[in-house]
Design a protein around this motif. Sequence first.
Motif, PDB file in Angstrom:
ATOM      1  N   GLY A  76     -36.806  -1.212  -4.953  1.00 16.28           N
ATOM      2  CA  GLY A  76     -35.889  -0.633  -5.609  1.00 16.28           C
ATOM      3  C   GLY A  76     -35.929  -0.187  -6.939  1.00 16.28           C
ATOM      4  O   GLY A  76     -35.279   0.194  -7.770  1.00 16.28           O
ATOM      5  N   PHE A  77     -37.100  -0.572  -7.514  1.00 18.57           N
ATOM      6  CA  PHE A  77     -37.520  -0.237  -8.980  1.00 18.57           C
ATOM      7  C   PHE A  77     -38.556   0.995  -9.118  1.00 18.57           C
ATOM      8  O   PHE A  77     -38.570   1.210 -10.263  1.00 18.57           O
ATOM      9  CB  PHE A  77     -38.131  -1.481  -9.601  1.00 18.57           C
ATOM     10  CG  PHE A  77     -37.440  -2.768  -9.573  1.00 18.57           C
ATOM     11  CD1 PHE A  77     -36.075  -2.767 -10.469  1.00 18.57           C
ATOM     12  CD2 PHE A  77     -37.563  -3.770  -8.642  1.00 18.57           C
ATOM     13  CE1 PHE A  77     -35.361  -3.817 -10.460  1.00 18.57           C
ATOM     14  CE2 PHE A  77     -36.726  -4.882  -8.858  1.00 18.57           C
ATOM     15  CZ  PHE A  77     -35.644  -4.847  -9.592  1.00 18.57           C
ATOM     16  N   ARG A  78     -38.826   1.420  -7.890  1.00 20.58           N
ATOM     17  CA  ARG A  78     -39.846   2.489  -7.862  1.00 20.58           C
ATOM     18  C   ARG A  78     -39.018   3.874  -7.770  1.00 20.58           C
ATOM     19  O   ARG A  78     -38.435   4.094  -6.875  1.00 20.58           O
ATOM     20  CB  ARG A  78     -40.935   2.524  -6.922  1.00 20.58           C
ATOM     21  CG  ARG A  78     -41.628   1.358  -6.968  1.00 20.58           C
ATOM     22  CD  ARG A  78     -43.002   1.506  -5.925  1.00 20.58           C
ATOM     23  NE  ARG A  78     -42.474   1.840  -4.645  1.00 20.58           N
ATOM     24  CZ  ARG A  78     -43.179   2.487  -3.511  1.00 20.58           C
ATOM     25  NH1 ARG A  78     -44.422   2.855  -3.924  1.00 20.58           N
ATOM     26  NH2 ARG A  78     -42.784   2.727  -2.487  1.00 20.58           N
ATOM     27  N   GLY A  93     -38.211  11.559  -9.420  1.00 22.20           N
ATOM     28  CA  GLY A  93     -37.689  10.687 -10.324  1.00 22.20           C
ATOM     29  C   GLY A  93     -36.542   9.726 -10.110  1.00 22.20           C
ATOM     30  O   GLY A  93     -36.044   8.986 -10.950  1.00 22.20           O
ATOM     31  N   ARG A  94     -35.989   9.762  -9.033  1.00 20.84           N
ATOM     32  CA  ARG A  94     -34.701   9.174  -8.542  1.00 20.84           C
ATOM     33  C   ARG A  94     -35.243   7.928  -8.028  1.00 20.84           C
ATOM     34  O   ARG A  94     -36.452   7.906  -7.187  1.00 20.84           O
ATOM     35  CB  ARG A  94     -33.860   9.596  -7.436  1.00 20.84           C
ATOM     36  CG  ARG A  94     -33.031  10.801  -8.163  1.00 20.84           C
ATOM     37  CD  ARG A  94     -31.985  11.292  -6.998  1.00 20.84           C
ATOM     38  NE  ARG A  94     -32.627  11.943  -5.707  1.00 20.84           N
ATOM     39  CZ  ARG A  94     -33.111  13.313  -5.868  1.00 20.84           C
ATOM     40  NH1 ARG A  94     -32.195  14.017  -6.933  1.00 20.84           N
ATOM     41  NH2 ARG A  94     -33.673  13.813  -4.874  1.00 20.84           N
ATOM     42  N   PRO A  95     -34.692   6.654  -8.493  1.00 19.94           N
ATOM     43  CA  PRO A  95     -35.018   5.553  -7.731  1.00 19.94           C
ATOM     44  C   PRO A  95     -34.928   5.388  -6.309  1.00 19.94           C
ATOM     45  O   PRO A  95     -33.924   5.769  -5.736  1.00 19.94           O
ATOM     46  CB  PRO A  95     -34.254   4.384  -8.357  1.00 19.94           C
ATOM     47  CG  PRO A  95     -33.159   4.962  -8.948  1.00 19.94           C
ATOM     48  CD  PRO A  95     -33.369   6.602  -9.220  1.00 19.94           C
ATOM     49  N   ILE A  96     -36.046   4.703  -5.573  1.00 14.69           N
ATOM     50  CA  ILE A  96     -35.908   4.665  -4.166  1.00 14.69           C
ATOM     51  C   ILE A  96     -35.124   3.424  -3.857  1.00 14.69           C
ATOM     52  O   ILE A  96     -35.229   2.357  -4.494  1.00 14.69           O
ATOM     53  CB  ILE A  96     -37.329   4.535  -3.568  1.00 14.69           C
ATOM     54  CG1 ILE A  96     -38.247   5.626  -3.689  1.00 14.69           C
ATOM     55  CG2 ILE A  96     -37.268   4.215  -2.219  1.00 14.69           C
ATOM     56  CD1 ILE A  96     -39.757   5.369  -3.632  1.00 14.69           C
ATOM     57  N   PRO A  97     -33.989   3.374  -3.123  1.00 13.38           N
ATOM     58  CA  PRO A  97     -33.094   2.390  -3.126  1.00 13.38           C
ATOM     59  C   PRO A  97     -33.654   1.165  -2.339  1.00 13.38           C
ATOM     60  O   PRO A  97     -34.569   1.159  -1.658  1.00 13.38           O
ATOM     61  CB  PRO A  97     -31.845   2.762  -1.909  1.00 13.38           C
ATOM     62  CG  PRO A  97     -32.504   4.060  -1.656  1.00 13.38           C
ATOM     63  CD  PRO A  97     -33.610   4.764  -2.364  1.00 13.38           C
ATOM     64  N   ARG A  98     -33.468   0.187  -2.722  1.00 14.34           N
ATOM     65  CA  ARG A  98     -34.219  -1.203  -2.271  1.00 14.34           C
ATOM     66  C   ARG A  98     -33.872  -1.368  -0.874  1.00 14.34           C
ATOM     67  O   ARG A  98     -32.754  -1.169  -0.349  1.00 14.34           O
ATOM     68  CB  ARG A  98     -33.407  -2.346  -3.095  1.00 14.34           C
ATOM     69  CG  ARG A  98     -34.059  -3.759  -2.779  1.00 14.34           C
ATOM     70  CD  ARG A  98     -33.334  -4.646  -3.636  1.00 14.34           C
ATOM     71  NE  ARG A  98     -32.240  -5.446  -2.527  1.00 14.34           N
ATOM     72  CZ  ARG A  98     -31.998  -6.791  -2.723  1.00 14.34           C
ATOM     73  NH1 ARG A  98     -32.546  -7.573  -3.664  1.00 14.34           N
ATOM     74  NH2 ARG A  98     -31.290  -7.319  -1.745  1.00 14.34           N
ATOM     75  N   GLY A 135     -44.078   6.083  -9.548  1.00 15.49           N
ATOM     76  CA  GLY A 135     -43.789   6.707  -8.467  1.00 15.49           C
ATOM     77  C   GLY A 135     -44.301   6.453  -7.036  1.00 15.49           C
ATOM     78  O   GLY A 135     -45.616   6.122  -7.195  1.00 15.49           O
ATOM     79  N   ALA A 136     -43.959   6.790  -6.012  1.00 12.33           N
ATOM     80  CA  ALA A 136     -44.488   6.287  -4.703  1.00 12.33           C
ATOM     81  C   ALA A 136     -45.801   7.278  -4.558  1.00 12.33           C
ATOM     82  O   ALA A 136     -45.870   8.636  -4.947  1.00 12.33           O
ATOM     83  CB  ALA A 136     -43.635   6.587  -3.595  1.00 12.33           C
TER      84      ALA A 136
END
Lengths: 106, 160
Positions: free
Chosen positions: A31-33, A38-43, B159-160
């Motif tokens: 949830g921090f990436r 650029g949007r945070p990936i949900p936890r 980033g992923a």
Amino acid sequence: MARALINVPAKAKRGEVIEIKTMISHTMETGFRPDSSGRPIPRDIISELVCKYNGEEIFRAELFPAIAANPFLTFFTVATESGTLSFEWTGDNGFSASESVNITVE
Amino acid sequence: MTRADGMSQRTRRRFLAETAALAGAAGLGLASHPAGATPASMQAAIRNVTGEAKLNKGKVKLDVPALIENGNAVPLTVSCESPMTQEDHVKAIHVFTEKNPQPNVIGVHLGPRAGRASVSTRIRLADTQKIVAVAQLSDGSFWSDEVEVIVTLAACLEGA
């Protein structure tokens, strides 16, 4: 259904301390990436593992995003009687998985 | 002339000092990830577990490599000396970090049926930092151990 691996000795002497190893496949998204835009990936993590020995809870772990992907946990218990060790993982987005193994105590 | 030189020298010094301070602040801003844990928030998280009880040093052993190449999966073992009987056993073990985005890492609940108060897992570490393990005994006392680790490749926050 996430793939889970459990390693418990099939046979043990009564009163012996046995090692239980568990691993389950899960990304444990923190949830921090941010994603590529650029949007945070949900936890999305597994937040709890409960281990029961013949229905009685012997171990419970609360997991946080700092646990590496594919959560691996090793712990111990006393082999008291023959029966079943059941494991249940629960987490974000309604994640739930369970697994059980049998143990023979002599 | 000399006086003017002195003045400019002083302003130059001040300018340098201020730039350095600014750079320092910016550096700090970069180092602490948004909503990152700080030594203070780690202390708060520990207080959350221990409450008013005194945190003693000892009994607990936190096993983690001192030099970590990959912060994405760091093997960690916490064990605690205890006979693990009904009267005297470890009730819980908690692990905290200083500079991960969150101070909490794991909290496990044990009982006398555990036989041995030891738990291993693999964790993520976002930075070179201090890790603290806290064990709660059945008599209500809290014991801790801490380890300073160096992380060369941090767990990815990018980033992923």
